[in-house]
Design a protein around this motif. Structure first.
Motif, PDB file in Angstrom:
ATOM      1  N   GLY A 195      56.791-111.617 -23.758  1.00  0.00           N
ATOM      2  CA  GLY A 195      55.772-110.592 -23.914  1.00  0.00           C
ATOM      3  C   GLY A 195      54.604-111.124 -24.716  1.00  0.00           C
ATOM      4  O   GLY A 195      54.622-112.280 -25.179  1.00  0.00           O
ATOM      5  N   SER A 197      51.009-109.036 -17.911  1.00  0.00           N
ATOM      6  CA  SER A 197      52.375-108.505 -17.912  1.00  0.00           C
ATOM      7  C   SER A 197      52.828-108.218 -16.491  1.00  0.00           C
ATOM      8  O   SER A 197      52.080-107.647 -15.696  1.00  0.00           O
ATOM      9  N   VAL A 211      54.728-103.419 -27.789  1.00  0.00           N
ATOM     10  CA  VAL A 211      55.459-104.043 -26.675  1.00  0.00           C
ATOM     11  C   VAL A 211      56.627-103.194 -26.176  1.00  0.00           C
ATOM     12  O   VAL A 211      57.134-103.425 -25.072  1.00  0.00           O
ATOM     13  N   LEU A 235      55.678-103.851 -22.013  1.00  0.00           N
ATOM     14  CA  LEU A 235      55.106-105.202 -22.090  1.00  0.00           C
ATOM     15  C   LEU A 235      56.172-106.256 -22.346  1.00  0.00           C
ATOM     16  O   LEU A 235      55.944-107.444 -22.129  1.00  0.00           O
ATOM     17  N   LYS A 236      57.343-105.834 -22.820  1.00  0.00           N
ATOM     18  CA  LYS A 236      58.397-106.779 -23.207  1.00  0.00           C
ATOM     19  C   LYS A 236      59.473-106.840 -22.135  1.00  0.00           C
ATOM     20  O   LYS A 236      59.819-105.835 -21.533  1.00  0.00           O
ATOM     21  N   GLN A 237      59.972-108.050 -21.880  1.00  0.00           N
ATOM     22  CA  GLN A 237      61.126-108.214 -20.996  1.00  0.00           C
ATOM     23  C   GLN A 237      61.954-109.401 -21.476  1.00  0.00           C
ATOM     24  O   GLN A 237      61.534-110.135 -22.355  1.00  0.00           O
TER      25      GLN A 237
END
Length: 582
Positions: A75, A147, A168, A187-189
């Protein structure tokens, strides 16, 4: 019944009588929740490698499974950061724990509270697919973070936020797949570090990674998406060369992995990178760099993981459509970590004690390089430049030999050149690049049709010099005919005036390709212009007295990079100087 530690052997622990864990599962070990990974499972016991120091760990402490693989957190906020081998942010850890990482330190890899100015690129009812870019934000002054929809998520958007500031973890879009299952997308993975990220297709490697280092760009080029090995003994200049390539190459993003290097050397790397200015933008180089520091006194298992963490981060930015260069310094320390763990697991050793699966592990790493068409319909690449530190500078040892099998570019460093202050200390007789034929069309189109011929001439002269020097060492140069003496002098111009660079000179630390080509043309013209004089039996000593050879050697300093046209004047200078020869 809770799973507990049965035995401890350095970073390797065993749990008896359990079937709760799966292969490669991430687990937490002991009261301090040390991070570990399952590496062997049978009906009697489970073997786990721990990525932190096991000092103080005791039998019967609990082991808790997570059900997940060891993953990297992806992210905005990765760039400009400094991580350890399992992607823990060292700056945050230093603020809390001081100079040494505390047992079981758990910090998010990216700042979860920072607000990013996000632009949403999709709206309700849009069809989206895995890998598609759905939002952007400015991660640093130089890099836009793109993203992507997480892998495995395909369907229609049923909820979407407006442009604004978000952290995120906030859900920005909700995707409903064809089965009616809803997926929250932020936004985070996360992504398992040992699994390559999927792509649409691989593209041919036909574009060079321009480094600005003449010996590399001219003689031993690497393609964007290619892999190169930099073997060399202690003090040969591996780290220095990687720094130069990191600073000057035309990659968009740099991932630097310090794997098992000395602590003071990594400190120097971190300090230098934080002070370096990106030559393309005059912004800090750190704005497009991520550093993974895993020093020699850190746990050995984390050293083994650091390579995979680095390549996963590189693939993530590749999938956004960036060209990424990853510097691995050094893969020999990584191989030593494999050897130590293999020994503790009591596996049958192969050559020099390394495990039998060493070649396949090296292949897994280098095969993740490539120039690809991404799932987001963009082109991106990951180029790998791996340093190898053979003991005693012996290139016949297993790590170097197995690395040669999986890379197509080999930059062999020579300690004698390094001690003679010849930078970059790349031995032109031992090094090679198999990308030359693939790149020839690019040179024809973007440089000149005769670039490949010039390169072949340089290689021929250097090869002939090597042969002649064997005679010179035995009986001296006086017995050579003048045409061979001329070749030796032109070879000296190539070695000193072209291949050798000054890393501290503003016009010689980085050389544009156009200047490299024109310098080669001048050297070729000098050689061809001297041949008729030799045919007239004019001695080489008379030609040397004109001083034109020394003037050609100094052209790398005398012609600034912003006025390359000055090199065109050297053809007249050569003609005028040789016209005076009697």
């Amino acid at each position: 019944m809770a799973n507990v530690i049965y035995s401890i052997n350095g970073p390797v622990i065993k749990v008896r009588n359990t079937k709760d864990f799966s292969m490669m599962e991430m687990v937490y070990v002991g009261e301090n929740h040390l991070m570990g990974e399952v590496i062997a499972v049978n009906d009697k016991e489970t073997t786990i490698q721990v990525y932190e120091s096991t000092t103080g760990l005791k039998p019967n402490e609990p082991v808790v499974g997570t059900g997940d693989l060891l993953c990297a957190t992806l992210g905005p906020g990765i760039l400009k950061n400094i991580y350890d081998g399992i992607e823990r942010p060292l700056k945050k850890i230093a603020e809390v724990d001081g100079a040494y990482i505390g047992a079981g330190s758990t910090f998010s890899a990216i700042d979860e509270e920072k607000l990013w100015d996000v632009k949403i690129l999709v709206k309700v009812d849009d069809e989206v697919h895995e890998g598609m870019i759905f939002a952007t934000c400015k991660e640093t002054e130089l890099i836009e973070h793109r993203s992507m929809i997480p892998l495995g998520v395909n369907g229609k958007i049923i909820e979407a936020k407006q442009d604004g500031q978000y952290n995120v973890n906030e859900v920005l879009v909700v995707v409903e797949d064809e089965k009616g299952i809803k997926h929250d997308v932020s936004l985070k993975q996360k992504w398992p570090i040992r699994n390559p990220r999927p792509i649409n297709k691989r593209e041919p490697l036909n574009t060079p990674l321009i480094t600005g280092q003449r010996v590399l760009d001219t003689l031993f080029p690497i393609a964007k998406g290619g892999a190169a090995a930099v073997p060399g003994g202690f003090g040969a200049g591996k780290t220095m060369l990687q720094h130069a390539v990191a600073k000057w190459c035309d990659a968009d993003i740099i991932v630097y992995v310090g794997c098992g290097e000395r602590g003071n050397e990594m400190t120097q790397v971190l300090e230098e990178f934080s002070e370096l200015v990106d030559p393309k933008s005059n912004k800090p180089l750190l704005d497009r760099t991520v550093l993974i520091a895993n020093t020699s006194n850190m746990p050995v298992a984390a050293r083994e993981a650091s390579i995979y963490t680095g390549i996963t981060l590189a693939e993530y930015y590749r999938d956004m459509g960036y060209h990424v260069a990853i510097m691995a310094d050094s893969t020999s320390r990584w191989a030593e970590a494999l050897r130590e763990l293999s020994g503790r697991l009591e596996e049958m050793p192969a050559e020099e004690g390394y495990p039998a699966y060493l070649p396949s592990r090296i292949a897994q790493f280098y095969e993740r390089a490539g120039y690809v068409h991404t799932l987001s319909d963009k082109e991106g690449s990951v180029s790998i430049i791996g340093a190898v530190s053979p003991q005693g500078g012996d290139f016949s040892e297993p790590v170097t030999q197995n690395t040669k099998r999986f890379v197509r570019c080999f930059w062999a460093l020579d300690k004698s050149l390094a001690y003679a202050r010849h930078y970059a200390a790349i031995n032109w007789n031992q090094s090679y690049s198999e990308y030359i034929d693939d790149l020839s069309r690019w040179y024809d189109k973007n440089v000149a049709f005769d670039f490949n011929d010039l390169r072949s001439l340089i290689v021929y002269i250097l090869h002939e010099e090597t042969q002649l020097m064997e005679i010179v060492k035995l009986i001296g140069s006086d017995v050579l005919p003048d045409d061979q003496k001329l070749l030796l002098e032109v070879a000296r111009v190539i070695r000193v005036g072209y291949l050798q660079q000054n890393a501290f000179h503003p016009d010689d630390m980085y050389v544009p390709f156009e200047k490299q080509y024109k310098m080669l043309k001048v050297i070729q013209y000098l050689y061809e212009a001297c041949k008729p004089l030799i045919a007239k039996h004019i001695p080489v000593s008379s030609i040397l007295k004109t001083g034109i050879f020394e003037e050609v050697i100094k052209m790398k300093y005398d012609v600034p990079n912003n006025d390359i046209a000055l090199l065109d004047t050297y053809f007249n200078k050569i003609d005028e100087a040789l016209a005076k020869v009697e």
